[in-house]
Design a protein around this motif. Structure first.
Motif, PDB file in Angstrom:
ATOM      1  N   UNK A 186       6.060   0.668 -15.023  1.00 56.42           N
ATOM      2  CA  UNK A 186       6.190   0.286 -16.429  1.00 56.42           C
ATOM      3  C   UNK A 186       6.291   1.492 -17.355  1.00 56.42           C
ATOM      4  N   UNK A 187       5.566   2.560 -17.063  1.00 52.98           N
ATOM      5  CA  UNK A 187       5.531   3.717 -17.954  1.00 52.98           C
ATOM      6  C   UNK A 187       6.604   4.757 -17.631  1.00 52.98           C
ATOM      7  N   UNK A 188       6.819   5.026 -16.349  1.00 52.73           N
ATOM      8  CA  UNK A 188       7.749   6.085 -15.945  1.00 52.73           C
ATOM      9  C   UNK A 188       9.022   5.549 -15.304  1.00 52.73           C
ATOM     10  N   UNK A 189       9.128   4.221 -15.178  1.00 50.83           N
ATOM     11  CA  UNK A 189      10.314   3.580 -14.604  1.00 50.83           C
ATOM     12  C   UNK A 189      10.590   4.041 -13.175  1.00 50.83           C
ATOM     13  N   UNK A 190       9.493   4.272 -12.418  1.00 48.05           N
ATOM     14  CA  UNK A 190       9.647   4.621 -11.011  1.00 48.05           C
ATOM     15  C   UNK A 190       9.762   3.347 -10.172  1.00 48.05           C
ATOM     16  N   UNK A 191      10.456   3.462  -9.055  1.00 43.51           N
ATOM     17  CA  UNK A 191      10.596   2.311  -8.160  1.00 43.51           C
ATOM     18  C   UNK A 191       9.239   1.974  -7.551  1.00 43.51           C
ATOM     19  N   UNK A 192       8.786   0.727  -7.662  1.00 40.17           N
ATOM     20  CA  UNK A 192       7.468   0.365  -7.126  1.00 40.17           C
ATOM     21  C   UNK A 192       7.481   0.259  -5.604  1.00 40.17           C
ATOM     22  N   UNK A 193       6.345   0.545  -5.004  1.00 37.08           N
ATOM     23  CA  UNK A 193       6.190   0.505  -3.553  1.00 37.08           C
ATOM     24  C   UNK A 193       5.264  -0.647  -3.174  1.00 37.08           C
ATOM     25  N   UNK A 194       5.698  -1.475  -2.240  1.00 33.66           N
ATOM     26  CA  UNK A 194       4.812  -2.489  -1.683  1.00 33.66           C
ATOM     27  C   UNK A 194       3.797  -1.795  -0.769  1.00 33.66           C
ATOM     28  N   UNK A 195       2.590  -2.357  -0.693  1.00 38.10           N
ATOM     29  CA  UNK A 195       1.550  -1.680   0.084  1.00 38.10           C
ATOM     30  C   UNK A 195       0.667  -2.685   0.804  1.00 38.10           C
ATOM     31  N   UNK A 196       0.404  -2.408   2.078  1.00 36.58           N
ATOM     32  CA  UNK A 196      -0.559  -3.166   2.871  1.00 36.58           C
ATOM     33  C   UNK A 196      -1.474  -2.158   3.569  1.00 36.58           C
ATOM     34  N   UNK A 197      -2.782  -2.419   3.531  1.00 37.61           N
ATOM     35  CA  UNK A 197      -3.753  -1.483   4.090  1.00 37.61           C
ATOM     36  C   UNK A 197      -4.539  -2.141   5.220  1.00 37.61           C
ATOM     37  N   UNK A 198      -4.720  -1.389   6.300  1.00 38.58           N
ATOM     38  CA  UNK A 198      -5.452  -1.890   7.461  1.00 38.58           C
ATOM     39  C   UNK A 198      -6.444  -0.828   7.930  1.00 38.58           C
ATOM     40  N   UNK A 199      -7.434  -1.280   8.709  1.00 40.28           N
ATOM     41  CA  UNK A 199      -8.422  -0.360   9.262  1.00 40.28           C
ATOM     42  C   UNK A 199      -8.660  -0.717  10.725  1.00 40.28           C
ATOM     43  N   UNK A 200      -8.716   0.301  11.564  1.00 43.65           N
ATOM     44  CA  UNK A 200      -8.968   0.089  12.975  1.00 43.65           C
ATOM     45  C   UNK A 200     -10.429  -0.207  13.247  1.00 43.65           C
TER      46      UNK A 200
END
Length: 348
Positions: A186-200
């Motif tokens: 919204x502020x810098x008009x950068x392409x957003x990244x989808x994110x999923x986080x996991x832990x072993x």
């Protein structure tokens, strides 16, 4: 370092303040005191409900006063949030999606956590339903999804990436990263990244313990008596992992974490709005014991960055995530020089 009883004396002289009590019990008075007295605040809270509520209720006040309030500046969630930005910087093209896998490696004496972390988890999960209502109050519009939509893999699965059984990461990283990506879009008009986080979590025996303990924990946090028992007997209900003493020096010396990011996107010259991603990257953040070594290192380096690079922070104040606040600073370089190492494992 801010006491929980009366933060006003420490905030009254302006400057900046470390806070280790920014949670649902003691944190709001710290935020209010900092804003009213013009003191910047760096904090290590990892509770999404509180972090997002502070942004909703105090961002404009902090902005008007020229005060920066930056939460989750410890292990939750500097490695994840800055790790995503690092991966974006290193990717040759447009990064669209990232999955991260956390592993914590311990020595012969095993690992241990402190009772305070356990209590935060107890009350955080008990209040999880309020987070959905809180997010509705923001009134955010959906941010665009570039490339293939990343799906959550499942509650428990075997990860070929880290060669062990894995679960979704229950901490603040997904919430913090999503807030950062929204801000930068919204502020810098950068392409957003989808994110999923996991832990072993390890092998099959660890999965069985996790399922049994997790089910009991989830049932108990829903009732007052259950929460009391969980906080009175942390070692019993966490299978000995969380104790009132916390980890020993030997446990801390032998422990380290590895956070590996697997990203995909479009190579240079490719249109992100057309077709499927055609390039990949793997990066990694490695550091010492998360709670007592990496967290203070991340917190102190965040504070030094705020002190020395104030001109590089967004606007003139407000409530921010680490990535939103420090995306244009040298924080990653500082972390590299103080034991939290960022590196590229492989390019496409």
């Amino acid at each position: 370092m801010c006491p929980s009883t009366n933060p006003w004396p420490l905030c009254a002289n302006k400057g900046w303040l470390f806070s280790t009590v920014w949670d649902q019990f003691y944190g709001e008075p710290v935020v209010k005191a900092c804003i009213e007295n013009g003191a910047h605040c760096i904090d290590i809270c990892g509770e999404p409900q509180f972090l997002e509520r502070m942004q909703l209720e105090y961002h404009k006040k902090a902005l008007d006063r020229g005060v920066y309030v930056i939460g989750s500046c410890g292990f939750d969630s500097v490695p994840a949030d800055m790790g995503i930005l690092y991966t974006q910087q290193q990717f040759k093209g447009t990064l669209t999606a990232v999955e991260s896998f956390l592993t914590v490696i311990t020595g012969p004496e095993g690992g241990s956590g402190h009772d305070a972390t356990w209590q935060s988890a107890v009350y955080g999960f008990a209040d999880s339903s309020s987070l959905r209502q809180l997010r509705k109050r923001f009134g955010h519009k959906p941010i665009p999804v570039l490339g293939a939509r990343v799906k959550t893999r499942g509650s428990v699965f075997f990860s070929k990436e880290i060669e062990q059984y894995t679960i979704p990461f229950m901490g603040s990283d997904p919430s913090v990263v999503k807030r950062t990506q929204r801000f930068l879009y919204e502020e810098d008009h950068r392409s957003p990244v989808q994110y999923r986080a996991y832990v072993g979590v390890g092998g099959l025996f660890s999965v069985v313990k996790l399922v049994c303990g997790g089910l009991l924990f989830w049932l108990m946090v829903k009732v007052s008596l259950g929460r009391k028992l969980l906080t009175w007997f942390p070692s019993l209900f966490s299978f000995g992992f969380f104790t009132k003493a916390g980890p020993t020096m030997k446990q801390m010396e032998d422990c380290y974490f590895s956070l590996t990011f697997f990203g995909e996107g479009f190579s240079e010259g490719q249109d992100p709005s057309q077709g499927r991603p055609n390039a990949k990257i793997c990066t990694q953040v490695v550091g010492p014991e998360p709670g007592y070594v990496a967290t203070p290192a991340a917190m102190v380096q965040s504070a030094i960055t705020l002190l020395n690079e104030l001109h590089s922070l967004p606007r003139r104040g407000g409530v921010y995530t680490p990535g939103a606040a420090f995306s244009k600073t040298n924080l990653i370089d500082r972390l590299n020089n103080h034991g939290i190492k960022f590196s590229v494992r492989s390019y496409p």
